[in-house]
Motif scaffolding. Structure first.
Motif, short mmCIF file in Angstrom:
data_model
loop_
_atom_site.label_atom_id
_atom_site.label_comp_id
_atom_site.label_asym_id
_atom_site.label_seq_id
_atom_site.Cartn_x
_atom_site.Cartn_y
_atom_site.Cartn_z
N PRO A 17 0.82 -1.22 0.00
CA PRO A 17 0.00 0.00 0.00
C PRO A 17 0.85 1.27 0.00
N ILE A 18 1.97 1.24 0.72
CA ILE A 18 2.84 2.43 0.77
C ILE A 18 3.44 2.68 -0.61
N ARG A 19 3.88 1.58 -1.24
CA ARG A 19 4.48 1.77 -2.57
C ARG A 19 3.44 2.15 -3.62
N LEU A 20 2.21 1.66 -3.47
CA LEU A 20 1.14 2.07 -4.39
C LEU A 20 0.86 3.57 -4.23
N ALA A 21 0.92 4.04 -2.98
CA ALA A 21 0.67 5.46 -2.72
C ALA A 21 1.77 6.31 -3.35
N GLU A 22 3.00 5.78 -3.36
CA GLU A 22 4.14 6.56 -3.87
C GLU A 22 4.24 6.49 -5.39
N ASP A 23 3.98 5.31 -5.95
CA ASP A 23 4.19 5.11 -7.39
C ASP A 23 3.17 4.07 -7.87
N LEU A 24 1.96 4.54 -8.15
CA LEU A 24 0.87 3.63 -8.50
C LEU A 24 1.23 2.77 -9.72
N ASP A 25 1.69 3.42 -10.81
CA ASP A 25 1.95 2.66 -12.03
C ASP A 25 3.09 1.66 -11.85
N GLY A 26 4.08 2.04 -11.06
CA GLY A 26 5.21 1.15 -10.83
C GLY A 26 4.82 -0.05 -9.98
N ASP A 41 -6.68 9.73 -2.25
CA ASP A 41 -5.49 10.45 -1.79
C ASP A 41 -4.52 9.45 -1.15
N THR A 42 -3.26 9.86 -1.03
CA THR A 42 -2.22 8.91 -0.66
C THR A 42 -2.46 8.31 0.74
N ALA A 43 -3.02 9.12 1.66
CA ALA A 43 -3.26 8.59 3.02
C ALA A 43 -4.23 7.41 2.96
N ARG A 44 -5.25 7.54 2.12
CA ARG A 44 -6.24 6.47 2.01
C ARG A 44 -5.60 5.21 1.42
N VAL A 45 -4.76 5.38 0.38
CA VAL A 45 -4.11 4.22 -0.25
C VAL A 45 -3.20 3.52 0.76
#
Lengths: 170, 193
Positions: A5-14, A58-62
């Protein structure tokens, strides 16, 4: 998967392909046990909706998402209109993929799909999510919107019913 | 094996097409398909936003695509109805109803591409003319560079844009010879030696 989840928040496509790799087997298998032949379409649609949702959160939710339960909530809420949406998207040239035929079949899938179809939908969902997918009871409760105690009773009843069905077959 | 273990055994790998279709459906990867054209086979790429690029299939289009767009390519069928629109776009030298993915193109270049689509088949216009149409008469050079970087040549007909002295100028889809072939096919005869 833990920090996904943290990495999805930082770089969704990656990071998104990793989410697909991590969850595709349980999503496909669970949907196949619940819905039969449409499982691949339903799994595909689930991931695409998940991607769109993640793009809009938003990133907090992800960062705080509990991914497995969240994916299953999307999957179980899919309507039938997903088939119409599919025509609007590119699709792999199927001849490139020998779809699912490489797997050995130690278990008689068809027979088990037929047995599971004999359970009522809430009970089938509880049994499949617990024993095919491997979600825990609080996760199933959150995905199905039923209290934990009810889910436990559903699973118990479902297993009993399956035993009876198998005995009747003998 | 008890019933719980048997149910756990119903879990198995997803078909390989699942992940590929998810990548195509989300636009994380573009699909690529080969189409015939008067200048040879074309690799046409597309995603849910539209057609993203056209290049000669004989060249190393995969490297070109990765360098330019940074996305993966998967051999695929376009969305329903697009195949006909792509063939029609190649034949007509105009996108018509075909959706184009111009997300990576600057506003100015996008405008120049749009103006290029208004040049009728069989006719040509100088770079200067497009610059004027865009309200920037001094920007002929920038128009040249917009056309040289047109990601969707042939369907966006940059082959109809020539130099003001009448010479054909460069062409991104395989050079000036291809430009001449396309224009001749449309009934325009170059006076260039």
């Amino acid at each position: 998967m833990d920090d996904l989840p943290i990495r999805l928040a930082e770089d969704l496509d990656g990071a998104f392909p990793e989410l697909v790799e991590g969850l595709q087997s349980e999503l496909y298998s669970g949907l196949r046990s619940l819905a039969g032949g449409d499982a691949e379409d339903l799994a595909q649609e689930t991931f695409i909706r998940a991607y769109r949702a993640l793009s809009s959160y938003d990133t907090a939710r992800v960062r705080n998402l509990s991914l497995r339960g969240w994916i299953w909530t999307i999957a179980l809420n899919l309507g039938r209109n997903h088939l119409r949406d599919r025509a609007r998207r590119p699709t792999v040239a199927n001849e490139l993929f020998d779809v699912g035929r490489d797997d050995p079949e130690p278990i008689d899938w068809m027979a088990w799909e037929a047995r599971l179809q004999k359970l009522s939908l809430p009970i089938r969902k509880a049994v499949v999510l617990r024993h095919v997918v491997g979600l825990d009871y609080p996760e199933i409760s959150s995905v199905t919107g039923r209290p934990v105690g009810t889910v436990k009773a559903d699973v118990h009843r479902g297993l009993q019913r399956l035993r009876t069905i198998m005995e009747d077959e003998e | 094996m008890n019933i719980e273990e048997t149910l756990a055994g119903l879990r198995r790998g997803a078909p390989a097409s699942l992940k590929a279709n998810v990548e195509l459906g989300t636009g994380l990867a573009d699909g690529v398909s080969i189409f015939e054209s008067p200048v040879g086979e074309l690799a046409v790429t597309f995603n849910p936003h539209g057609v993203s690029s056209v290049s000669l299939a004989a060249l190393d289009f995969e490297d070109y695509f990765a360098d330019r767009f940074g996305r993966r390519l998967i051999e695929a069928r376009p969305p329903s109805g697009w195949e006909k629109l792509i063939n029609r776009g190649i034949e007509a030298g105009n996108p018509g109803q075909l959706p184009l993915d111009l997300r990576g193109v600057t506003a100015f270049r996008r405008e120049i591409m749009l103006i290029a689509t208004t040049i009728p088949r069989g006719e040509v216009r100088p770079y200067q003319w497009l610059a004027r149409q865009a309200g920037r008469p001094g920007a002929a050079r920038a128009v040249g560079s917009a056309m040289a970087n047109n990601p969707i040549p042939l369907i966006v007909p940059c082959h109809r844009v020539v130099r003001s002295d009448g010479s054909l100028g460069a062409y991104s889809l395989g050079g000036a010879d291809n430009k001449r072939v396309l224009l001749a096919r449309e009934g325009f005869v170059s006076t260039e030696g």
